[in-house]
Scaffold this motif. Sequence first.
Motif, PDB file in Angstrom:
ATOM      1  N   LEU A 188      -7.715 -14.868  -3.385  1.00  0.00           N
ATOM      2  CA  LEU A 188      -8.729 -15.890  -3.088  1.00  0.00           C
ATOM      3  C   LEU A 188     -10.129 -15.447  -3.510  1.00  0.00           C
ATOM      4  O   LEU A 188     -11.121 -15.630  -2.793  1.00  0.00           O
ATOM      5  CB  LEU A 188      -8.713 -16.233  -1.592  1.00  0.00           C
ATOM      6  N   GLY A 189     -10.193 -14.824  -4.702  1.00  0.00           N
ATOM      7  CA  GLY A 189     -11.483 -14.453  -5.265  1.00  0.00           C
ATOM      8  C   GLY A 189     -11.973 -13.076  -4.893  1.00  0.00           C
ATOM      9  O   GLY A 189     -12.941 -12.585  -5.479  1.00  0.00           O
ATOM     10  N   SER A 190     -11.346 -12.427  -3.933  1.00  0.00           N
ATOM     11  CA  SER A 190     -11.797 -11.101  -3.496  1.00  0.00           C
ATOM     12  C   SER A 190     -10.598 -10.229  -3.138  1.00  0.00           C
ATOM     13  O   SER A 190     -10.384  -9.878  -1.968  1.00  0.00           O
ATOM     14  CB  SER A 190     -12.745 -11.226  -2.304  1.00  0.00           C
ATOM     15  N   PRO A 191      -9.801  -9.849  -4.127  1.00  0.00           N
ATOM     16  CA  PRO A 191      -8.605  -9.044  -3.829  1.00  0.00           C
ATOM     17  C   PRO A 191      -8.967  -7.603  -3.472  1.00  0.00           C
ATOM     18  O   PRO A 191      -9.921  -7.036  -4.012  1.00  0.00           O
ATOM     19  CB  PRO A 191      -7.816  -9.102  -5.140  1.00  0.00           C
ATOM     20  N   SER A 192      -8.191  -7.033  -2.595  1.00  0.00           N
ATOM     21  CA  SER A 192      -8.378  -5.632  -2.225  1.00  0.00           C
ATOM     22  C   SER A 192      -7.798  -4.735  -3.313  1.00  0.00           C
ATOM     23  O   SER A 192      -6.981  -5.185  -4.131  1.00  0.00           O
ATOM     24  CB  SER A 192      -7.681  -5.346  -0.896  1.00  0.00           C
ATOM     25  N   PRO A 193      -8.204  -3.466  -3.368  1.00  0.00           N
ATOM     26  CA  PRO A 193      -7.597  -2.535  -4.333  1.00  0.00           C
ATOM     27  C   PRO A 193      -6.076  -2.472  -4.198  1.00  0.00           C
ATOM     28  O   PRO A 193      -5.359  -2.347  -5.199  1.00  0.00           O
ATOM     29  CB  PRO A 193      -8.256  -1.193  -3.991  1.00  0.00           C
ATOM     30  N   ASP A 194      -5.587  -2.572  -2.965  1.00  0.00           N
ATOM     31  CA  ASP A 194      -4.146  -2.551  -2.735  1.00  0.00           C
ATOM     32  C   ASP A 194      -3.470  -3.765  -3.362  1.00  0.00           C
ATOM     33  O   ASP A 194      -2.419  -3.650  -3.989  1.00  0.00           O
ATOM     34  CB  ASP A 194      -3.874  -2.510  -1.228  1.00  0.00           C
ATOM     35  N   LEU A 195      -4.087  -4.944  -3.219  1.00  0.00           N
ATOM     36  CA  LEU A 195      -3.513  -6.166  -3.797  1.00  0.00           C
ATOM     37  C   LEU A 195      -3.563  -6.119  -5.316  1.00  0.00           C
ATOM     38  O   LEU A 195      -2.618  -6.552  -5.989  1.00  0.00           O
ATOM     39  CB  LEU A 195      -4.260  -7.391  -3.279  1.00  0.00           C
ATOM     40  N   ILE A 196      -4.644  -5.598  -5.875  1.00  0.00           N
ATOM     41  CA  ILE A 196      -4.742  -5.455  -7.333  1.00  0.00           C
ATOM     42  C   ILE A 196      -3.610  -4.570  -7.846  1.00  0.00           C
ATOM     43  O   ILE A 196      -2.947  -4.889  -8.834  1.00  0.00           O
ATOM     44  CB  ILE A 196      -6.111  -4.863  -7.724  1.00  0.00           C
ATOM     45  N   ALA A 197      -3.382  -3.450  -7.162  1.00  0.00           N
ATOM     46  CA  ALA A 197      -2.330  -2.516  -7.578  1.00  0.00           C
ATOM     47  C   ALA A 197      -0.952  -3.162  -7.470  1.00  0.00           C
ATOM     48  O   ALA A 197      -0.102  -2.987  -8.360  1.00  0.00           O
ATOM     49  CB  ALA A 197      -2.395  -1.248  -6.730  1.00  0.00           C
ATOM     50  N   LYS A 198      -0.713  -3.921  -6.405  1.00  0.00           N
ATOM     51  CA  LYS A 198       0.594  -4.558  -6.240  1.00  0.00           C
ATOM     52  C   LYS A 198       0.815  -5.669  -7.259  1.00  0.00           C
ATOM     53  O   LYS A 198       1.941  -5.885  -7.718  1.00  0.00           O
ATOM     54  CB  LYS A 198       0.722  -5.093  -4.816  1.00  0.00           C
ATOM     55  N   THR A 199      -0.250  -6.377  -7.622  1.00  0.00           N
ATOM     56  CA  THR A 199      -0.132  -7.406  -8.663  1.00  0.00           C
ATOM     57  C   THR A 199       0.245  -6.778  -9.985  1.00  0.00           C
ATOM     58  O   THR A 199       1.117  -7.275 -10.713  1.00  0.00           O
ATOM     59  CB  THR A 199      -1.460  -8.177  -8.800  1.00  0.00           C
ATOM     60  N   LEU A 200      -0.426  -5.663 -10.321  1.00  0.00           N
ATOM     61  CA  LEU A 200      -0.097  -4.947 -11.557  1.00  0.00           C
ATOM     62  C   LEU A 200       1.310  -4.360 -11.491  1.00  0.00           C
ATOM     63  O   LEU A 200       2.020  -4.308 -12.502  1.00  0.00           O
ATOM     64  CB  LEU A 200      -1.120  -3.837 -11.792  1.00  0.00           C
ATOM     65  N   LEU A 201       1.730  -3.968 -10.305  1.00  0.00           N
ATOM     66  CA  LEU A 201       3.048  -3.368 -10.110  1.00  0.00           C
ATOM     67  C   LEU A 201       4.172  -4.319 -10.517  1.00  0.00           C
ATOM     68  O   LEU A 201       5.144  -3.911 -11.162  1.00  0.00           O
ATOM     69  CB  LEU A 201       3.207  -2.953  -8.647  1.00  0.00           C
ATOM     70  N   VAL A 202       4.045  -5.592 -10.147  1.00  0.00           N
ATOM     71  CA  VAL A 202       5.129  -6.554 -10.403  1.00  0.00           C
ATOM     72  C   VAL A 202       4.961  -7.296 -11.725  1.00  0.00           C
ATOM     73  O   VAL A 202       5.882  -7.995 -12.166  1.00  0.00           O
ATOM     74  CB  VAL A 202       5.231  -7.578  -9.248  1.00  0.00           C
ATOM     75  N   ALA A 203       3.794  -7.167 -12.376  1.00  0.00           N
ATOM     76  CA  ALA A 203       3.535  -7.916 -13.613  1.00  0.00           C
ATOM     77  C   ALA A 203       4.580  -7.678 -14.702  1.00  0.00           C
ATOM     78  O   ALA A 203       5.021  -8.634 -15.352  1.00  0.00           O
ATOM     79  CB  ALA A 203       2.136  -7.582 -14.130  1.00  0.00           C
ATOM     80  N   PRO A 204       5.027  -6.437 -14.949  1.00  0.00           N
ATOM     81  CA  PRO A 204       6.024  -6.224 -16.001  1.00  0.00           C
ATOM     82  C   PRO A 204       7.330  -6.962 -15.734  1.00  0.00           C
ATOM     83  O   PRO A 204       7.941  -7.514 -16.658  1.00  0.00           O
ATOM     84  CB  PRO A 204       6.251  -4.708 -15.995  1.00  0.00           C
ATOM     85  N   ALA A 205       7.778  -6.961 -14.482  1.00  0.00           N
ATOM     86  CA  ALA A 205       9.040  -7.628 -14.143  1.00  0.00           C
ATOM     87  C   ALA A 205       8.952  -9.125 -14.393  1.00  0.00           C
ATOM     88  O   ALA A 205       9.887  -9.736 -14.929  1.00  0.00           O
ATOM     89  CB  ALA A 205       9.396  -7.348 -12.684  1.00  0.00           C
ATOM     90  N   LEU A 206       7.836  -9.719 -14.011  1.00  0.00           N
ATOM     91  CA  LEU A 206       7.674 -11.161 -14.215  1.00  0.00           C
ATOM     92  C   LEU A 206       7.529 -11.494 -15.695  1.00  0.00           C
ATOM     93  O   LEU A 206       8.083 -12.488 -16.173  1.00  0.00           O
ATOM     94  CB  LEU A 206       6.453 -11.655 -13.433  1.00  0.00           C
ATOM     95  N   GLY A 207       6.805 -10.652 -16.435  1.00  0.00           N
ATOM     96  CA  GLY A 207       6.680 -10.876 -17.875  1.00  0.00           C
ATOM     97  C   GLY A 207       8.011 -10.776 -18.588  1.00  0.00           C
ATOM     98  O   GLY A 207       8.334 -11.583 -19.470  1.00  0.00           O
TER      99      GLY A 207
END
Length: 273
Positions: A112-131
């Motif tokens: 929602l416009g202000s992700p935490s470092p933890d959320l950023i890391a988790k988003t990057l974590l799953v990005a390869p699988a979704l791609g």
Amino acid sequence: MSADQEHTEELSSESVLNTLEDWYHVPALLLVVVGMAAIRLQSYSDFIRGDEVFFSGNDAWYHYRSVTYTVQNWPSTMPFDPWTYYPYGTFVGQFGTLYDQIVATAALVVGLGSPSPDLIAKTLLVAPALGGALAVIPVYLIGKRLSGRIAGLFGAVVLLLLPGSFLSRTLVGAADHNAAEPLAMALAIASFVIAFQKAKATLPVWEVVREELVESRELETIQEPLKWSLLAGFLTGIYLWVWPPAVFLVGIAGLFAIVKIASDVVNEQTPEP
């Protein structure tokens, strides 16, 4: 049962069968996408240790730095990374930046416009699988365009079962730009295939195009090939934005054009399309 009722039931059965025949590929393809995502995400918990998120490989940490910078300075990307080629550092354009921008945008939306470092890391974590899972969609389109829906679904299932580098680089945790390359390349190739098919179907030659332009000021013959050709160029640009060495795809398309034109001339066909 009256004749009218029997006729109504027959029409209803035919309608259901026609609907299944028209749309069976959609749930089948969705099942393959979900299956690919599930296979790639099954080790998600292995990369979470308490409040920390870990990645596999060195490059993933570079992308974490780049995604974090992009979140904080969206849509700009990190222009220079002192930790790559340490102690000299290097400019990051050679790696491509679109992957980081997409992941950063997703993190901003989820956070929602202000992700935490933890959320950023988790988003990057799953990005390869979704791609990796989404790459099956353009692969299906390529197979469908070349040989029909059954061939497209067969190609999708082969991709689902494919081991090796494609699997390893699209697993959760392997947060490198390599995860986005198959998807970007497949999208570009699918649009090239469709553009060539449209050109073959409408056979746009200069005399016909000029006549249409003079008489009706409409380019019906070239409209579809032009639209798909522009899309192919745009998606090739996207592929280059993900991974600059993807310029090799331009060379492949050019080589195909040379071979195709020569083949048309030898077989006494017009090479203009």
